[in-house]
Scaffold this motif. Structure first.
Motif, short mmCIF file in Angstrom:
data_model
loop_
_atom_site.label_atom_id
_atom_site.label_comp_id
_atom_site.label_asym_id
_atom_site.label_seq_id
_atom_site.Cartn_x
_atom_site.Cartn_y
_atom_site.Cartn_z
N TRP A 127 84.33 24.28 98.19
CA TRP A 127 85.61 24.95 98.39
C TRP A 127 85.60 25.76 99.68
CZ3 TRP A 127 89.94 24.30 95.46
CH2 TRP A 127 89.78 23.66 94.23
N ASN A 128 86.75 25.75 100.38
CA ASN A 128 86.98 26.57 101.58
C ASN A 128 85.94 26.32 102.66
OD1 ASN A 128 89.21 27.83 100.30
ND2 ASN A 128 87.84 29.33 99.33
N LYS A 129 85.58 25.06 102.86
CA LYS A 129 84.61 24.69 103.89
C LYS A 129 85.25 23.87 105.00
CE LYS A 129 80.83 26.49 102.21
NZ LYS A 129 80.02 27.48 102.95
N MET A 130 86.55 23.56 104.91
CA MET A 130 87.23 22.77 105.94
C MET A 130 87.65 23.68 107.09
SD MET A 130 87.15 19.73 104.54
CE MET A 130 88.32 18.74 105.47
N ARG A 154 95.23 16.71 123.19
CA ARG A 154 94.50 17.49 122.20
C ARG A 154 94.76 16.93 120.82
NH1 ARG A 154 93.01 22.62 124.04
NH2 ARG A 154 93.24 23.48 121.94
N LYS A 155 93.68 16.60 120.13
CA LYS A 155 93.77 16.04 118.79
C LYS A 155 93.12 17.01 117.81
CE LYS A 155 92.39 12.05 116.01
NZ LYS A 155 91.64 10.76 116.02
N THR A 156 93.88 17.40 116.79
CA THR A 156 93.40 18.37 115.82
C THR A 156 92.99 17.65 114.54
OG1 THR A 156 94.86 20.07 116.71
CG2 THR A 156 93.95 20.44 114.52
N LYS A 157 91.84 18.02 114.03
CA LYS A 157 91.36 17.49 112.76
C LYS A 157 90.62 18.60 112.02
CE LYS A 157 87.12 15.69 114.84
NZ LYS A 157 86.29 14.50 115.09
N PHE A 158 90.33 18.36 110.77
CA PHE A 158 89.62 19.33 109.95
C PHE A 158 88.32 18.69 109.45
CE2 PHE A 158 94.00 20.60 109.91
CZ PHE A 158 93.95 21.99 109.99
N MET A 159 87.23 19.45 109.51
CA MET A 159 85.91 18.92 109.19
C MET A 159 85.19 19.89 108.25
SD MET A 159 82.83 17.79 111.79
CE MET A 159 83.90 16.56 112.55
N CYS A 160 84.49 19.33 107.27
CA CYS A 160 83.74 20.13 106.31
C CYS A 160 82.45 20.64 106.98
CB CYS A 160 83.40 19.32 105.07
SG CYS A 160 82.38 20.20 103.86
N ARG A 218 89.57 21.95 98.90
CA ARG A 218 88.30 21.42 98.40
C ARG A 218 87.95 20.16 99.16
NH1 ARG A 218 86.80 19.89 92.08
NH2 ARG A 218 84.57 19.50 92.45
N CYS A 219 86.71 20.05 99.61
CA CYS A 219 86.25 18.88 100.37
C CYS A 219 86.09 17.69 99.45
CB CYS A 219 84.93 19.20 101.08
SG CYS A 219 84.19 17.77 101.89
N PRO A 220 86.73 16.54 99.73
CA PRO A 220 86.55 15.36 98.89
C PRO A 220 85.15 14.76 99.00
CG PRO A 220 88.56 15.20 100.22
CD PRO A 220 87.76 16.34 100.76
N GLY A 221 84.42 15.08 100.08
CA GLY A 221 83.10 14.50 100.26
C GLY A 221 82.03 15.13 99.39
N CYS A 222 81.93 16.48 99.44
CA CYS A 222 80.87 17.17 98.70
C CYS A 222 81.40 18.08 97.60
CB CYS A 222 80.01 17.99 99.67
SG CYS A 222 80.92 19.30 100.55
N GLY A 223 82.71 18.29 97.52
CA GLY A 223 83.29 19.13 96.47
C GLY A 223 83.25 20.61 96.75
#
Length: 459
Positions: free
Chosen positions: A30-33, A4-10, A23-28
């Motif tokens: 907040w609280n979308k990860m 099992r591999k855990t990651k966080f995605m916007c 804060r997402c570095p891709g689109c800026g």
């Protein structure tokens, strides 16, 4: 052995990160990860892993030996729906429809499914949000009775795939993609991974079996389809169903279409028996226009291949704040600021201490250069409190130096204005030659904004 591999995605842009960030570095945003769990080494690679390529070809083929032919299109009874799709539903296409909750997406697709079923086509309507009884109640309200329309309430993609294999329908409706889940993906339904994998599997089914698939997608509070932009890149057509919930008119707009124009727009009216198409939207947008009011102009805007006459309203009043307010509905806010700067610099209107409120009547959104001159005349009319003539139609693009530039398809725009009884059309002077105007229309060519204001306002 599976790990099992855990990651966080916007949720908005699909940006992946090994750790959670506020804060997402891709689109800026907040609280979308959100956390996504991926099973590595299980031998199942998800919906993207299939042995046969899209369309049935599993080996490289010379482009000269590929047979194309014309796409097979199925036309429905809703001509507006056919126009937006480019002439009808293409077999094997994947269509994504997004819109606000309660706007009428399910009603539209249920009506389209009924019309396709009446043509002898087998249609499978899969509802993940409503029970069979709820869907039946809506069908009774719309007067839908067809044996070829099959209703199925399921959210498991494996069960949906097996049902499609056994029934072999010509059309499939998924309402909605955020409720469907892939058993091999451990994240919750509606997450980025689930939406991406389910859409890819539906795309494979549609392309390999020649089934047209309609997918309903939820939208965010900003109005874009929920999930990463990858979802819009995967499908063939993206349609947005727009309109105010408290008004009866709905607008179906194509923002992506691999089988037709992306500028087409369809107008519908929501009634008790469902959606009815509006064949002449110009009359609808102008029917409540008041004569003798300042700040009101009419412009002929091109929406795909159709000219539509809409009313632009402006209200200019002295500001009570340090910085004047600029508000626009249906028009780009930056376009309004640009045109007010042109009027200030090139015409000499002191608009720096004036609040500006602009809107397009009827709830429609227009965005093309040909509406610039009408916006400028509306602002000047409200600022000077001088009404324009009710029989004037104004068309033209405005440059930063105050010049009026030519626009495309001027003949179709003028013909639409003549059809609705307009007597004068103010157009760029460079558009005057090379064509013949309809009878009863007085064409006036202008080269600058000052000249246009003199013609329309008298000074």
């Amino acid at each position: 052995m599976a790990k099992r591999k855990t990651k966080f995605m916007c949720q908005d842009c699909g940006y992946e990160s090994p750790k959670w960030m506020g804060r997402c570095p891709g689109c800026g945003a907040w609280n979308k990860m959100v956390e996504e769990v991926e099973i590595v080494g299980s031998g199942k690679r998800g919906a993207f892993a299939h042995s046969q390529g899209i369309g049935g070809q599993s080996k490289p083929t010379p482009i000269t030996s590929i047979e194309t032919g014309n796409e097979v299109r199925i036309e429905t009874e809703l001509k507006e729906f056919n126009r937006v799709l480019g002439g009808g539903v293409v077999q094997g296409s994947l269509v994504l429809i997004g819109g606000d909750p309660g706007i009428g997406k399910s009603t539209l697709l249920l009506q389209v499914s009924s019309q396709l079923a009446k043509l002898g086509q087998s249609v499978l309507y899969i509802s993940g949000e409503e029970s069979l009884r709820q869907t039946k109640l809506r069908a009774e309200r719309l007067g839908i009775t067809s044996e070829n329309l099959l209703v199925y309430s399921e959210t498991n993609l494996d069960e949906i795939s097996r049902t499609i294999d056994s029934i072999a329908p010509s059309f499939v409706v998924i309402d909605s993609i955020q409720t469907v889940f892939h058993p091999d993906v451990t994240s919750a339904p509606g997450s980025v991974s689930q939406v991406r994998e389910c859409t890819a599997e539906l795309m494979r089914i549609g392309k390999t079996k020649g089934i047209a698939v309609f997918i309903v997608g939820h939208v965010t509070k900003e109005g874009s389809i929920a999930g990463p932009r990858l979802l819009e890149h995967m499908v063939d057509t993206v349609l947005y169903f727009e309109g105010e919930r408290h008004h009866t008119y709905r607008i179906l707009r194509a923002v992506k279409n691999r089988f037709g124009s992306t500028n087409e727009m369809g107008i519908f009216e929501m009634k008790e028996m469902g959606l009815e198409e509006v064949e002449n939207p110009s009359e609808i947008f102008l029917e409540e226009r008041s004569e003798g009011a300042s700040g009101s102009t009419v412009v002929a805007s091109m929406e795909g291949t159709r000219p539509v006459l809409v009313e632009i309203q402006a209200l200019i009043s002295p500001t009570s704040f340090g910085n004047p307010r600029r508000m626009a509905t249906g028009i780009d806010h930056n376009r309004v600021s640009l045109l007010m700067a042109v009027l200030d610099k090139r015409v000499g209107m002191l608009l720096q201490n004036q609040d500006a409120y602009l809107k397009v009547a009827g709830g429609v959104k227009i965005d093309e250069p040909a509406i610039d001159l009408a916006i400028a005349v509306s602002i000047a009319s409200s600022f000077r409190d001088t009404p324009t003539r009710a029989t004037d139609c104004i068309i033209g693009e405005v440059g930063l130096t105050g010049e009026v530039r030519r626009v495309s398809r001027i003949e179709q725009r003028v013909q639409e204005a003549a059809k609705l009884g307009f007597e004068r059309v103010i157009i760029p002077e460079n558009n005057l030659g090379g064509w013949k105007a309809p009878k009863g229309i007085d064409l006036i060519g202008v080269t600058t904004v000052q000249q246009a204001l003199y013609v329309t306002l008298g000074r």
